[in-house]
Design a protein around this motif. Structure first.
Motif, PDB file in Angstrom:
ATOM      1  N   ARG A  43      38.623  34.492  32.587  1.00 59.45           N
ATOM      2  CA  ARG A  43      38.727  35.593  33.542  1.00 59.45           C
ATOM      3  C   ARG A  43      38.673  35.096  34.988  1.00 59.45           C
ATOM      4  NH1 ARG A  43      34.791  39.891  30.329  1.00 59.45           N
ATOM      5  NH2 ARG A  43      36.456  40.914  29.139  1.00 59.45           N
ATOM      6  N   ILE A  44      37.805  34.137  35.237  1.00 57.76           N
ATOM      7  CA  ILE A  44      37.679  33.605  36.600  1.00 57.76           C
ATOM      8  C   ILE A  44      38.974  32.916  37.024  1.00 57.76           C
ATOM      9  CG2 ILE A  44      36.490  31.915  38.038  1.00 57.76           C
ATOM     10  CD1 ILE A  44      34.947  34.559  37.355  1.00 57.76           C
ATOM     11  N   GLU A  45      39.565  32.122  36.116  1.00 61.69           N
ATOM     12  CA  GLU A  45      40.830  31.457  36.453  1.00 61.69           C
ATOM     13  C   GLU A  45      41.926  32.473  36.714  1.00 61.69           C
ATOM     14  OE1 GLU A  45      41.444  28.217  37.078  1.00 61.69           O
ATOM     15  OE2 GLU A  45      39.247  28.104  36.947  1.00 61.69           O
ATOM     16  N   LEU A  46      41.955  33.540  35.916  1.00 58.94           N
ATOM     17  CA  LEU A  46      42.939  34.594  36.116  1.00 58.94           C
ATOM     18  C   LEU A  46      42.711  35.292  37.457  1.00 58.94           C
ATOM     19  CD1 LEU A  46      45.238  36.395  35.027  1.00 58.94           C
ATOM     20  CD2 LEU A  46      43.506  37.778  33.877  1.00 58.94           C
ATOM     21  N   SER A  47      41.452  35.503  37.799  1.00 62.32           N
ATOM     22  CA  SER A  47      41.136  36.214  39.041  1.00 62.32           C
ATOM     23  C   SER A  47      41.564  35.433  40.282  1.00 62.32           C
ATOM     24  CB  SER A  47      39.632  36.513  39.104  1.00 62.32           C
ATOM     25  OG  SER A  47      38.882  35.358  39.450  1.00 62.32           O
ATOM     26  N   LYS A  48      41.601  34.109  40.173  1.00 62.50           N
ATOM     27  CA  LYS A  48      41.976  33.294  41.340  1.00 62.50           C
ATOM     28  C   LYS A  48      43.393  33.615  41.806  1.00 62.50           C
ATOM     29  CE  LYS A  48      38.984  29.331  40.363  1.00 62.50           C
ATOM     30  NZ  LYS A  48      38.961  27.903  39.988  1.00 62.50           N
ATOM     31  N   ARG A  49      44.244  33.987  40.868  1.00 64.94           N
ATOM     32  CA  ARG A  49      45.614  34.356  41.253  1.00 64.94           C
ATOM     33  C   ARG A  49      45.592  35.632  42.090  1.00 64.94           C
ATOM     34  NH1 ARG A  49      48.240  34.139  35.234  1.00 64.94           N
ATOM     35  NH2 ARG A  49      47.142  32.275  34.503  1.00 64.94           N
ATOM     36  N   TYR A  50      44.744  36.587  41.671  1.00 64.46           N
ATOM     37  CA  TYR A  50      44.642  37.832  42.425  1.00 64.46           C
ATOM     38  C   TYR A  50      43.981  37.621  43.789  1.00 64.46           C
ATOM     39  CZ  TYR A  50      45.780  40.275  38.052  1.00 64.46           C
ATOM     40  OH  TYR A  50      46.401  40.727  36.912  1.00 64.46           O
ATOM     41  N   LEU A  51      43.054  36.681  43.873  1.00 63.04           N
ATOM     42  CA  LEU A  51      42.375  36.421  45.138  1.00 63.04           C
ATOM     43  C   LEU A  51      43.339  35.921  46.215  1.00 63.04           C
ATOM     44  CD1 LEU A  51      39.062  34.785  43.860  1.00 63.04           C
ATOM     45  CD2 LEU A  51      39.269  36.957  45.082  1.00 63.04           C
ATOM     46  N   GLU A  52      44.456  35.375  45.784  1.00 62.99           N
ATOM     47  CA  GLU A  52      45.457  34.900  46.743  1.00 62.99           C
ATOM     48  C   GLU A  52      46.207  36.049  47.405  1.00 62.99           C
ATOM     49  OE1 GLU A  52      47.955  32.184  44.676  1.00 62.99           O
ATOM     50  OE2 GLU A  52      46.332  30.778  44.208  1.00 62.99           O
ATOM     51  N   ASP A  53      46.063  37.245  46.842  1.00 60.86           N
ATOM     52  CA  ASP A  53      46.722  38.425  47.403  1.00 60.86           C
ATOM     53  C   ASP A  53      45.693  39.246  48.175  1.00 60.86           C
ATOM     54  OD1 ASP A  53      48.008  40.786  47.996  1.00 60.86           O
ATOM     55  OD2 ASP A  53      48.783  41.117  45.977  1.00 60.86           O
ATOM     56  N   PRO A  54      45.731  39.214  49.516  1.00 64.05           N
ATOM     57  CA  PRO A  54      44.710  39.901  50.319  1.00 64.05           C
ATOM     58  C   PRO A  54      44.756  41.421  50.213  1.00 64.05           C
ATOM     59  CG  PRO A  54      46.477  39.108  51.724  1.00 64.05           C
ATOM     60  CD  PRO A  54      46.728  38.531  50.364  1.00 64.05           C
ATOM     61  N   SER A  55      45.813  41.962  49.646  1.00 68.84           N
ATOM     62  CA  SER A  55      45.908  43.422  49.534  1.00 68.84           C
ATOM     63  C   SER A  55      45.080  43.964  48.378  1.00 68.84           C
ATOM     64  CB  SER A  55      47.369  43.844  49.356  1.00 68.84           C
ATOM     65  OG  SER A  55      47.855  43.448  48.085  1.00 68.84           O
ATOM     66  N   ILE A  56      44.609  43.082  47.496  1.00 64.89           N
ATOM     67  CA  ILE A  56      43.811  43.517  46.346  1.00 64.89           C
ATOM     68  C   ILE A  56      42.336  43.423  46.684  1.00 64.89           C
ATOM     69  CG2 ILE A  56      43.296  43.162  43.903  1.00 64.89           C
ATOM     70  CD1 ILE A  56      45.976  41.837  43.576  1.00 64.89           C
ATOM     71  N   LYS A  57      41.648  44.552  46.659  1.00 66.15           N
ATOM     72  CA  LYS A  57      40.227  44.570  46.938  1.00 66.15           C
ATOM     73  C   LYS A  57      39.454  43.956  45.768  1.00 66.15           C
ATOM     74  CE  LYS A  57      40.555  48.715  49.808  1.00 66.15           C
ATOM     75  NZ  LYS A  57      40.132  50.129  49.984  1.00 66.15           N
ATOM     76  N   ILE A  58      38.303  43.368  46.089  1.00 68.41           N
ATOM     77  CA  ILE A  58      37.511  42.692  45.069  1.00 68.41           C
ATOM     78  C   ILE A  58      37.130  43.641  43.929  1.00 68.41           C
ATOM     79  CG2 ILE A  58      35.369  41.445  44.589  1.00 68.41           C
ATOM     80  CD1 ILE A  58      37.354  39.833  46.193  1.00 68.41           C
ATOM     81  N   GLY A  59      36.812  44.893  44.276  1.00 67.83           N
ATOM     82  CA  GLY A  59      36.447  45.855  43.239  1.00 67.83           C
ATOM     83  C   GLY A  59      37.583  46.106  42.263  1.00 67.83           C
ATOM     84  N   ASP A  60      38.799  46.245  42.810  1.00 64.31           N
ATOM     85  CA  ASP A  60      39.971  46.455  41.942  1.00 64.31           C
ATOM     86  C   ASP A  60      40.276  45.201  41.141  1.00 64.31           C
ATOM     87  OD1 ASP A  60      40.258  49.015  42.959  1.00 64.31           O
ATOM     88  OD2 ASP A  60      41.600  48.364  44.568  1.00 64.31           O
ATOM     89  N   LEU A  61      40.128  44.066  41.791  1.00 61.18           N
ATOM     90  CA  LEU A  61      40.394  42.780  41.140  1.00 61.18           C
ATOM     91  C   LEU A  61      39.465  42.591  39.941  1.00 61.18           C
ATOM     92  CD1 LEU A  61      40.822  39.426  43.052  1.00 61.18           C
ATOM     93  CD2 LEU A  61      39.444  39.576  40.990  1.00 61.18           C
ATOM     94  N   ALA A  62      38.188  42.919  40.131  1.00 65.95           N
ATOM     95  CA  ALA A  62      37.209  42.753  39.050  1.00 65.95           C
ATOM     96  C   ALA A  62      37.638  43.500  37.797  1.00 65.95           C
ATOM     97  CB  ALA A  62      35.839  43.242  39.512  1.00 65.95           C
ATOM     98  N   ARG A  63      38.091  44.737  37.979  1.00 62.47           N
ATOM     99  CA  ARG A  63      38.523  45.543  36.827  1.00 62.47           C
ATOM    100  C   ARG A  63      39.789  44.988  36.185  1.00 62.47           C
ATOM    101  NH1 ARG A  63      36.110  49.245  40.242  1.00 62.47           N
ATOM    102  NH2 ARG A  63      37.998  49.571  41.488  1.00 62.47           N
ATOM    103  N   LYS A  64      40.643  44.372  36.998  1.00 59.12           N
ATOM    104  CA  LYS A  64      41.885  43.795  36.474  1.00 59.12           C
ATOM    105  C   LYS A  64      41.618  42.650  35.495  1.00 59.12           C
ATOM    106  CE  LYS A  64      45.150  44.764  40.242  1.00 59.12           C
ATOM    107  NZ  LYS A  64      46.256  45.297  39.407  1.00 59.12           N
ATOM    108  N   VAL A  65      40.500  41.967  35.675  1.00 57.83           N
ATOM    109  CA  VAL A  65      40.206  40.813  34.803  1.00 57.83           C
ATOM    110  C   VAL A  65      39.085  41.109  33.803  1.00 57.83           C
ATOM    111  CG1 VAL A  65      41.055  39.120  36.460  1.00 57.83           C
ATOM    112  CG2 VAL A  65      38.640  39.793  36.517  1.00 57.83           C
ATOM    113  N   GLY A  66      38.729  42.393  33.661  1.00 62.33           N
ATOM    114  CA  GLY A  66      37.822  42.756  32.577  1.00 62.33           C
ATOM    115  C   GLY A  66      36.373  42.986  32.929  1.00 62.33           C
ATOM    116  N   TYR A  67      36.036  42.989  34.230  1.00 61.33           N
ATOM    117  CA  TYR A  67      34.656  43.270  34.618  1.00 61.33           C
ATOM    118  C   TYR A  67      34.525  44.715  35.079  1.00 61.33           C
ATOM    119  CZ  TYR A  67      33.870  38.260  34.332  1.00 61.33           C
ATOM    120  OH  TYR A  67      33.761  36.970  33.878  1.00 61.33           O
ATOM    121  N   GLU A  68      33.401  45.345  34.696  1.00 60.19           N
ATOM    122  CA  GLU A  68      33.215  46.755  35.021  1.00 60.19           C
ATOM    123  C   GLU A  68      32.860  46.982  36.484  1.00 60.19           C
ATOM    124  OE1 GLU A  68      30.402  48.405  32.337  1.00 60.19           O
ATOM    125  OE2 GLU A  68      31.687  48.176  30.567  1.00 60.19           O
TER     126      GLU A  68
END
Length: 249
Positions: A191-216
């Motif tokens: 999940r962390i490796e997957l999230s790194k791809r989303y972290l490269e996109d500044p338009s995605i908020k951390i809260g939304d990103l967390a849910r995208k990779v399976g964290y509540e």
């Protein structure tokens, strides 16, 4: 004495393709004797008469299926090693084939290097023994595909163990041997490796990103990220040169 190998598939092109590759691998005179069959019934007759060392068979055939062929051969010639030909979408069939006595599998189209490994391994087996390593590797490969497809959900080891038709304990042991880590650690790291791809996109908020990779929640995600990466997700973004001032955790 050379090996005797029977190739079974209702598609003659596949039979001839596999036979051709076997001839290239075992081309020296007398190295092997090859047979082909296009139905399970024909294969059973050849197997009873020739007692091949190896049978390479498709599972989807008209009339009697490859599964029935496996049952028949293992009942009458348990020493014969059976490799099933499978596609990427044949997991359920291959799993059933293993449960009925198949020893290993080959993905279509058959790769000649992979074929060589299987044949060499079969030739080295002097006494019948359950090929648990091959079966285990296959099941773990399928388990990782299943995890990848469901990583955004609240996935559990019990769920994946049931998917592979293994007991919870045995799955746990095999999984750690295969991946080098426990199930929970593997899920978090994936999940962390997957999230790194989303972290490269500044338009995605951390809260939304967390849910995208399976964290509540963002807080749970941030704690796990810190545990495995040594920094928080916002710090990771800063290192990438991404301004996080306008994005919430």
């Amino acid at each position: 004495m050379g090996m005797q190998i029977l190739v079974v598939d209702d598609d003659d092109l596949i039979c001839q393709n596999v036979k051709s590759k076997l001839q290239r691998l075992l081309g020296s005179k007398g190295a092997c004797e090859l047979f082909t069959a296009h139905t399970a019934v024909e294969a059973e007759l050849i197997a009873e008469k020739k007692e091949p060392d190896v049978i390479i068979t498709d599972l989807n055939m008209p009339g009697i299926s490859g599964l029935e062929l496996i049952k028949h051969v293992k009942k009458h010639a348990p020493h014969t090693r059976i490799f099933v030909l499978s596609g990427y979408d044949d997991y359920d069939l291959v799993r059933e084939a293993f449960l009925n006595g198949a020893d290993d599998y080959l993905l279509k189209p058959v790769d000649i290097n992979e074929l060589e490994k299987k044949i060499v391994a079969a030739d080295q087996v002097k006494e019948p023994q359950p090929p648990m390593e091959q079966k285990g590797n296959y099941l773990m490969q399928r388990a990782l595909v299943y995890i990848d497809q469901n990583i955004r959900n609240n996935i559990s080891m019990d769920e994946v163990a049931r998917y592979t038709a293994l007991s919870y304990h045995y799955f746990s042991v095999l999984f750690k041997e295969y991946t080098g880590m426990g199930f929970s650690e593997y899920i978090h790291r994936h999940r962390i490796e997957l999230s790194k791809r989303y972290l490269e996109d500044p338009s995605i908020k951390i809260g939304d990103l967390a849910r995208k990779v399976g964290y509540e929640s963002a807080s749970t995600y941030s704690k796990v990220f810190k545990k495995y990466e040594g920094i928080y997700p916002t710090d990771y973004r800063n290192r990438l040169g991404i301004d996080t001032n306008n994005y919430i955790i």
